[in-house]
Design a protein around this motif. Structure first.
Motif, PDB file in Angstrom:
ATOM      1  N   GLY A  18      38.853  41.112  43.499  1.00  0.00           N
ATOM      2  CA  GLY A  18      38.113  41.309  42.251  1.00  0.00           C
ATOM      3  C   GLY A  18      36.632  41.340  42.557  1.00  0.00           C
ATOM      4  O   GLY A  18      36.222  41.335  43.715  1.00  0.00           O
ATOM      5  N   CYS A  19      35.819  41.362  41.499  1.00  0.00           N
ATOM      6  CA  CYS A  19      34.376  41.472  41.711  1.00  0.00           C
ATOM      7  C   CYS A  19      33.683  40.141  41.573  1.00  0.00           C
ATOM      8  O   CYS A  19      32.463  40.048  41.784  1.00  0.00           O
ATOM      9  N   GLY A  20      34.408  39.094  41.213  1.00  0.00           N
ATOM     10  CA  GLY A  20      33.784  37.790  40.986  1.00  0.00           C
ATOM     11  C   GLY A  20      33.193  37.660  39.591  1.00  0.00           C
ATOM     12  O   GLY A  20      32.657  36.610  39.237  1.00  0.00           O
ATOM     13  N   GLY A  21      33.321  38.705  38.788  1.00  0.00           N
ATOM     14  CA  GLY A  21      32.709  38.672  37.456  1.00  0.00           C
ATOM     15  C   GLY A  21      33.331  37.639  36.534  1.00  0.00           C
ATOM     16  O   GLY A  21      32.659  37.140  35.623  1.00  0.00           O
ATOM     17  N   CYS A  22      34.591  37.311  36.752  1.00  0.00           N
ATOM     18  CA  CYS A  22      35.207  36.314  35.884  1.00  0.00           C
ATOM     19  C   CYS A  22      34.631  34.923  36.153  1.00  0.00           C
ATOM     20  O   CYS A  22      34.512  34.102  35.242  1.00  0.00           O
ATOM     21  N   GLY A 120      41.487  36.834  34.323  1.00  0.00           N
ATOM     22  CA  GLY A 120      40.943  38.194  34.327  1.00  0.00           C
ATOM     23  C   GLY A 120      42.032  39.233  34.499  1.00  0.00           C
ATOM     24  O   GLY A 120      43.150  38.950  34.950  1.00  0.00           O
ATOM     25  N   THR A 121      41.701  40.473  34.124  1.00  0.00           N
ATOM     26  CA  THR A 121      42.724  41.522  34.096  1.00  0.00           C
ATOM     27  C   THR A 121      43.137  41.978  35.494  1.00  0.00           C
ATOM     28  O   THR A 121      44.244  42.482  35.680  1.00  0.00           O
ATOM     29  N   CYS A 122      42.281  41.788  36.511  1.00  0.00           N
ATOM     30  CA  CYS A 122      42.746  42.058  37.888  1.00  0.00           C
ATOM     31  C   CYS A 122      43.932  41.153  38.211  1.00  0.00           C
ATOM     32  O   CYS A 122      44.953  41.600  38.735  1.00  0.00           O
ATOM     33  N   GLY A 169      41.231  39.966  30.513  1.00  0.00           N
ATOM     34  CA  GLY A 169      39.892  40.356  30.054  1.00  0.00           C
ATOM     35  C   GLY A 169      39.079  40.717  31.276  1.00  0.00           C
ATOM     36  O   GLY A 169      39.300  40.177  32.358  1.00  0.00           O
ATOM     37  N   CYS A 170      38.162  41.650  31.141  1.00  0.00           N
ATOM     38  CA  CYS A 170      37.401  42.110  32.308  1.00  0.00           C
ATOM     39  C   CYS A 170      35.921  42.195  31.963  1.00  0.00           C
ATOM     40  O   CYS A 170      35.460  43.233  31.537  1.00  0.00           O
ATOM     41  N   PRO A 171      35.153  41.104  32.157  1.00  0.00           N
ATOM     42  CA  PRO A 171      35.662  39.805  32.582  1.00  0.00           C
ATOM     43  C   PRO A 171      36.342  39.102  31.417  1.00  0.00           C
ATOM     44  O   PRO A 171      36.203  39.504  30.271  1.00  0.00           O
TER      45      PRO A 171
HETATM   46  S1  SF4 Z   1      38.891  41.165  35.783  1.00  0.00           S
HETATM   47 FE1  SF4 Z   1      36.990  42.413  35.819  1.00  0.00          FE
HETATM   48  S2  SF4 Z   1      35.322  40.889  35.915  1.00  0.00           S
HETATM   49 FE2  SF4 Z   1      37.231  39.802  36.512  1.00  0.00          FE
HETATM   50  S3  SF4 Z   1      37.312  39.975  38.759  1.00  0.00           S
HETATM   51 FE3  SF4 Z   1      38.446  41.758  37.937  1.00  0.00          FE
HETATM   52  S4  SF4 Z   1      36.921  43.452  37.852  1.00  0.00           S
HETATM   53 FE4  SF4 Z   1      35.783  41.502  38.052  1.00  0.00          FE
END
Ligand code: SF4
Ligand code: SF4
Length: 339
Positions: A18-22, A120-122, A169-171
């Motif tokens: 993931g991107c770490g956004g969560c 998160g949705t990932c 959720g994203c995030p």
């Molecule tokens: S769900 Fe969205 S915000 Fe969270 S890790 Fe995945 S890409 Fe990033």
């Protein structure tokens, strides 16, 4: 006689694809003291990759303790999708210093966890990481898109008998995570707590449309035509708030915001497959001028009839404000008393 303090609710947080956004979102929880928020709820964060000092051997010792039962693992939180490639080996993502795929660590830890929480949705359905040709063979913990399965398998249940709890959720909203962990720690949830896609119903039983500040424009089908317009974003700008599950416009982000309040369409990031909708996020796909994605629970014929009636009754104020970037016509003043 002194009462023994109750055992804390131990939470272990791991990150994968993931991107770490969560995690960034989590830190925006509505509190001036994040540590105290958890502590006061009886939650002990055993480890988090960005918030904990422990690393290397100390982390590996903790994981071993959890696996051996020396430390009770109440909630395993996983952020990011699990990478099964290449060729099912999981070796696209090794946990540093272990030469072992994160996929296998998560599968082992999920076996001893009382609850497993996909953050998160990932982590829930695959999300952004699983988009496109998905070269890393990314998937969610218990779903691959809307299909059950994923990294832990369709039949997985945690030690308390729960499927993966999908805080999609994203995030994901920080309060959705905090409320989930607090509810689990307090033992408040019964069998009806999750919806058909494994999401906590306290937020997933709402639509993003509920509480949107553009609702008057929606009622009259007075639509935004370009970015920054005040009107409803459904007809032209891709908004899926009438279909997307989430209380984003009731439980505001950072106390004040949401996507639609910031001028962006809801892209339904709590739903499986949102990452590849088959059309540009900012455009509403239509057939014969009618949006394909109609409001949840509304038959197409009703929507068409309602839309044409609403458009014919749109007050001039609403019509003009809908295509402006600020209010250009104020509401008329009406006498609201009977006398
Ligand atoms: S769900 Fe969205 S915000 Fe969270 S890790 Fe995945 S890409 Fe990033
Ligand atoms: S912008 Fe989206 S969420 Fe807001 S009123 Fe229109 S359809 Fe509903």
């Amino acid at each position: 006689m002194t009462m023994a303090a109750p055992e804390p609710f131990n939470v272990l947080w791991l990150q994968s694809g993931g991107c770490g956004g969560c995690s960034m979102s989590l830190l925006c929880a509505d509190t001036p003291d994040f540590d105290a928020l958890l502590r006061d709820a009886g939650i002990r964060l055993l480890w988090h990759p960005a918030l904990s000092e422990a690393t290397g051997d100390a982390l590996l010792a903790l994981l071993d303790d959890c696996l051996a039962g020396r430390v009770r693992l109440d909630a395993l939180c996983v952020e990011g999708s699990l990478l099964r490639g290449p060729h099912g080996s999981g070796r696209y993502h090794l946990l540093g210093g272990t030469d072992r795929p994160m996929l296998h660590w998560v599968q082992d830890l999920a076996r001893v966890a009382r609850y497993t929480v996909a953050v998160g949705t990932c982590a829930t359905y695959g999300g952004i990481t699983a988009g496109g040709p998905n070269p890393t063979d990314a998937c969610g913990l218990q779903y691959e898109g809307a299909v059950r399965g994923g990294a832990l398998g369709a039949d997985y249940t945690s030690r308390e008998g729960w499927p993966v709890i999908n805080v999609a959720g994203c995030p994901t909203h920080p309060d959705w995570v905090i409320e989930t962990l607090m509810s689990l720690a307090a033992g408040l949830w019964g069998p009806q707590a999750l919806d058909a896609l494994g999401r906590p119903r306290f937020y997933a039983d709402h639509l993003v449309h509920h509480g949107c500040a553009r609702n008057e424009f929606y009622e009259f089908k007075a639509s935004a035509e370009k970015p920054s317009d005040l009107g409803c974003l459904m007809e032209h700008m891709g908004c899926k708030g009438t279909q997307a599950h989430g209380d984003c416009n009731m439980r505001l982000w950072n106390g004040t915001g949401s996507c639609t309040r910031g001028g962006y369409a809801c892209i339904s990031c709590t739903e499986p497959g949102f990452e590849a909708p088959g059309h540009p996020f900012h455009l509403t796909p239509k057939i014969a001028g009618i949006p394909i994605g109609l409001p949840t629970d509304m038959p197409k014929a009703w929507f068409v009839a309602l839309a044409s009636l609403s458009k014919s009754a749109t007050p001039a104020r609403v019509r003009q404000n809908a295509v402006a970037d600020h209010q250009v016509v104020a509401p008329a003043i009406r006498k609201t008393t009977l006398k």
